[in-house]
Motif scaffolding. Sequence first.
Motif, PDB file in Angstrom:
ATOM      1  N   GLN A 296       0.863  -1.178   0.000  1.00 44.55           N
ATOM      2  CA  GLN A 296       0.000   0.000   0.000  1.00 44.55           C
ATOM      3  C   GLN A 296       0.900   1.229   0.000  1.00 44.55           C
ATOM      4  OE1 GLN A 296      -1.932   0.752   3.709  1.00 44.55           O
ATOM      5  NE2 GLN A 296      -3.021   2.564   2.990  1.00 44.55           N
ATOM      6  N   LYS A 297       0.702   2.113  -0.971  1.00 45.46           N
ATOM      7  CA  LYS A 297       1.481   3.349  -1.032  1.00 45.46           C
ATOM      8  C   LYS A 297       0.760   4.433  -0.244  1.00 45.46           C
ATOM      9  CE  LYS A 297       3.247   6.793  -4.300  1.00 45.46           C
ATOM     10  NZ  LYS A 297       3.276   7.212  -5.733  1.00 45.46           N
ATOM     11  N   LEU A 298       1.468   5.007   0.716  1.00 48.15           N
ATOM     12  CA  LEU A 298       0.855   6.017   1.574  1.00 48.15           C
ATOM     13  C   LEU A 298       0.884   7.397   0.930  1.00 48.15           C
ATOM     14  CD1 LEU A 298       2.271   5.210   5.139  1.00 48.15           C
ATOM     15  CD2 LEU A 298       0.088   4.505   4.140  1.00 48.15           C
ATOM     16  N   ASP A 299      -0.191   8.142   1.126  1.00 45.80           N
ATOM     17  CA  ASP A 299      -0.215   9.558   0.774  1.00 45.80           C
ATOM     18  C   ASP A 299       0.188  10.311   2.039  1.00 45.80           C
ATOM     19  OD1 ASP A 299      -0.596  12.038  -0.319  1.00 45.80           O
ATOM     20  OD2 ASP A 299      -2.776  12.001  -0.147  1.00 45.80           O
ATOM     21  N   SER A 300       1.458  10.168   2.411  1.00 43.09           N
ATOM     22  CA  SER A 300       1.902  10.573   3.742  1.00 43.09           C
ATOM     23  C   SER A 300       2.617  11.911   3.784  1.00 43.09           C
ATOM     24  CB  SER A 300       2.819   9.503   4.337  1.00 43.09           C
ATOM     25  OG  SER A 300       3.769   9.075   3.381  1.00 43.09           O
ATOM     26  N   GLY A 301       2.881  12.525   2.628  1.00 43.35           N
ATOM     27  CA  GLY A 301       3.612  13.779   2.654  1.00 43.35           C
ATOM     28  C   GLY A 301       4.987  13.587   3.264  1.00 43.35           C
ATOM     29  N   CYS A 302       5.444  14.568   4.038  1.00 41.12           N
ATOM     30  CA  CYS A 302       6.757  14.480   4.682  1.00 41.12           C
ATOM     31  C   CYS A 302       6.632  13.755   6.007  1.00 41.12           C
ATOM     32  CB  CYS A 302       7.330  15.884   4.903  1.00 41.12           C
ATOM     33  SG  CYS A 302       8.963  15.883   5.686  1.00 41.12           S
ATOM     34  N   CYS A 303       7.622  12.945   6.333  1.00 43.92           N
ATOM     35  CA  CYS A 303       7.621  12.232   7.613  1.00 43.92           C
ATOM     36  C   CYS A 303       7.756  13.204   8.775  1.00 43.92           C
ATOM     37  CB  CYS A 303       8.751  11.206   7.652  1.00 43.92           C
ATOM     38  SG  CYS A 303      10.405  11.929   7.861  1.00 43.92           S
ATOM     39  N   GLY A 304       8.269  14.394   8.510  1.00 43.00           N
ATOM     40  CA  GLY A 304       8.422  15.398   9.551  1.00 43.00           C
ATOM     41  C   GLY A 304       9.844  15.570  10.036  1.00 43.00           C
TER      42      GLY A 304
ATOM     43  N   GLY B  76       4.448  14.037  11.005  1.00 43.39           N
ATOM     44  CA  GLY B  76       4.474  12.577  11.015  1.00 43.39           C
ATOM     45  C   GLY B  76       3.161  11.963  11.455  1.00 43.39           C
ATOM     46  N   GLU B  77       2.483  12.613  12.399  1.00 40.93           N
ATOM     47  CA  GLU B  77       1.239  12.064  12.939  1.00 40.93           C
ATOM     48  C   GLU B  77       0.070  12.200  11.976  1.00 40.93           C
ATOM     49  OE1 GLU B  77       0.778  10.231  15.384  1.00 40.93           O
ATOM     50  OE2 GLU B  77       2.514  10.517  16.694  1.00 40.93           O
ATOM     51  N   ARG B  78       0.233  12.960  10.901  1.00 37.04           N
ATOM     52  CA  ARG B  78      -0.871  13.128   9.956  1.00 37.04           C
ATOM     53  C   ARG B  78      -1.253  11.798   9.315  1.00 37.04           C
ATOM     54  NH1 ARG B  78      -2.229  14.225   4.731  1.00 37.04           N
ATOM     55  NH2 ARG B  78      -0.138  13.745   3.978  1.00 37.04           N
ATOM     56  N   VAL B  79      -0.253  11.029   8.849  1.00 38.61           N
ATOM     57  CA  VAL B  79      -0.542   9.747   8.193  1.00 38.61           C
ATOM     58  C   VAL B  79       0.472   8.667   8.584  1.00 38.61           C
ATOM     59  CG1 VAL B  79      -0.678   8.524   5.975  1.00 38.61           C
ATOM     60  CG2 VAL B  79      -1.631  10.831   6.180  1.00 38.61           C
ATOM     61  N   LEU B  80       1.757   8.969   8.442  1.00 40.33           N
ATOM     62  CA  LEU B  80       2.797   7.940   8.516  1.00 40.33           C
ATOM     63  C   LEU B  80       2.868   7.244   9.869  1.00 40.33           C
ATOM     64  CD1 LEU B  80       5.237   6.411   7.388  1.00 40.33           C
ATOM     65  CD2 LEU B  80       6.662   8.377   8.031  1.00 40.33           C
ATOM     66  N   LEU B  81       2.988   7.993  10.938  1.00 39.09           N
ATOM     67  CA  LEU B  81       3.207   7.381  12.248  1.00 39.09           C
ATOM     68  C   LEU B  81       2.018   6.537  12.712  1.00 39.09           C
ATOM     69  CD1 LEU B  81       5.134  10.275  14.038  1.00 39.09           C
ATOM     70  CD2 LEU B  81       6.049   8.249  12.883  1.00 39.09           C
ATOM     71  N   PRO B  82       0.773   7.016  12.561  1.00 38.63           N
ATOM     72  CA  PRO B  82      -0.345   6.138  12.931  1.00 38.63           C
ATOM     73  C   PRO B  82      -0.362   4.838  12.133  1.00 38.63           C
ATOM     74  CG  PRO B  82      -1.098   8.409  12.720  1.00 38.63           C
ATOM     75  CD  PRO B  82       0.307   8.375  12.195  1.00 38.63           C
ATOM     76  N   ARG B  83      -0.037   4.944  10.839  1.00 43.62           N
ATOM     77  CA  ARG B  83      -0.036   3.728  10.009  1.00 43.62           C
ATOM     78  C   ARG B  83       1.084   2.787  10.426  1.00 43.62           C
ATOM     79  NH1 ARG B  83      -0.866  -0.242   8.450  1.00 43.62           N
ATOM     80  NH2 ARG B  83      -1.466  -1.064   6.412  1.00 43.62           N
ATOM     81  N   ALA B  84       2.210   3.343  10.818  1.00 40.80           N
ATOM     82  CA  ALA B  84       3.328   2.505  11.263  1.00 40.80           C
ATOM     83  C   ALA B  84       2.951   1.736  12.523  1.00 40.80           C
ATOM     84  CB  ALA B  84       4.559   3.368  11.519  1.00 40.80           C
ATOM     85  N   ARG B  85       2.225   2.369  13.416  1.00 40.19           N
ATOM     86  CA  ARG B  85       1.817   1.690  14.654  1.00 40.19           C
ATOM     87  C   ARG B  85       0.831   0.559  14.384  1.00 40.19           C
ATOM     88  NH1 ARG B  85       1.257   7.297  16.237  1.00 40.19           N
ATOM     89  NH2 ARG B  85       3.124   7.964  17.384  1.00 40.19           N
ATOM     90  N   GLU B  86       0.114   0.655  13.275  1.00 38.76           N
ATOM     91  CA  GLU B  86      -0.894  -0.363  12.943  1.00 38.76           C
ATOM     92  C   GLU B  86      -0.302  -1.585  12.254  1.00 38.76           C
ATOM     93  OE1 GLU B  86      -3.568   1.747  10.467  1.00 38.76           O
ATOM     94  OE2 GLU B  86      -4.407   2.988  12.080  1.00 38.76           O
ATOM     95  N   LEU B  87       0.976  -1.550  11.923  1.00 36.74           N
ATOM     96  CA  LEU B  87       1.584  -2.668  11.203  1.00 36.74           C
ATOM     97  C   LEU B  87       1.465  -3.966  11.995  1.00 36.74           C
ATOM     98  CD1 LEU B  87       4.910  -1.140   9.804  1.00 36.74           C
ATOM     99  CD2 LEU B  87       2.932  -1.862   8.482  1.00 36.74           C
TER     100      LEU B  87
END
Length: 409
Positions: free
Chosen positions: A277-285, A304-315
């Motif tokens: 799944q390719k994330l529309d995550s912008g900048c990691c921060g 980071g909390e906008r998209v990337l970090l929450p998705r990483a926690r869900e792995l």
Amino acid sequence: WRSDAVKEALDLCLACKGCKGDCPVHVDMATYKAEFLAHYYERRIRPIHAYAFGFIHNWARLASIAPSVANFFSQHPQFSGLIKRVVGIAPERHLPVFAKEPFMEWFGRREIHNRKGPRVVLWPDTFNNFFHPYIAQAAVDVLEDAGCRVIVPRQDMCCGRPLYDYGFLKTARKYLEDILHKMADEIIEGLPFIVLEPSCCAVFRDELTNLLPHNVNAQRLKEQTFTLAEFLTKRAPGYRAPILMKKAVLHGHCHHKSLLKMNADEELLRRMTVDFQKLDSGCCGMAGAFGFEKEHYDISIKCGERVLLPRARELRDGDLLITDGFSCHEQVLQQTGKGAVHLAQVLQAALRTGKREEPEKRRGEKQDGDGAGKFLPKQRDGHGRLRWIAPIGAAMAAAAIAYIAERKD
């Protein structure tokens, strides 16, 4: 050029180059910011964090002489806290761990493989040389599996990527001229240069010709520079990607998405049958050193909390988070405890599926206590036996101060 209002307006620019990639006329605020800072600080002393982060290659090279000593000071709670206060690093951040052995030293001991194969240059960038050498080692395995004879420069060089963020443009230009001089034979021969760190790859594809627009070899190197995925999909005819039946989340480093694009990475993962799944995550921060700076920490975390970090926690266990950027790796690791992997590691793991081996996420063990020592690598000696290195640390600090004074832009 001396306007404090302009400086303030540019302060929160992440230098992600998203504007250049997305804007129809390719407005490049990151380049404007670098140019402005170069003029703003002309004949002025910059903040100490500019020298600490801008010249990270020099400090990493110095630390590689005795990495256990450097790690002792950077990971010990008391010393790391002092370093953070002096440099201006957010106290919540952990300082990256230096590798026990740089990639270039490891490669220098290896026998030559595929002597008759097509030669390719694997660029030993600062981050994958001094911090994550296992990523560059994985790339060697992958390229040799593709039949290539891998060449790594023997002389220490740097593209100067962090220098641009602080406006050290004169020094950055010298770094690039040094590369063009020392690698002239390989450039003229037309050898592909494979760069694993997206921000460094972007330097050869963007900043290089901006700073040296009339240099023929600069233009050649720009055309000969590839990410690992670009090389394997475009310049390695007949390459058959290994199969890896895994689920993954793909996050693109800012410069990867804006300048280099992710098309080749996606194609290669599809060839490997990775369900991603390719994330529309912008900048990691993290944005290079931006997220380490005390005054930018809160903004960094919000990015980071906008998209990337929450998705990483869900792995789920066994799923992969793939991203090629060193700063992205640090942001994810420090905020979620999850280890991201480089595409080179994913390919290496696919080559080893018979051995049931997974990509190596991070060499080191999690330590209790202060967060600065959270990812302290395994050491043979305890802190009690390392007390003798305090004088050496003082000497290194003195040498660092002298070096800064000498190398001021």
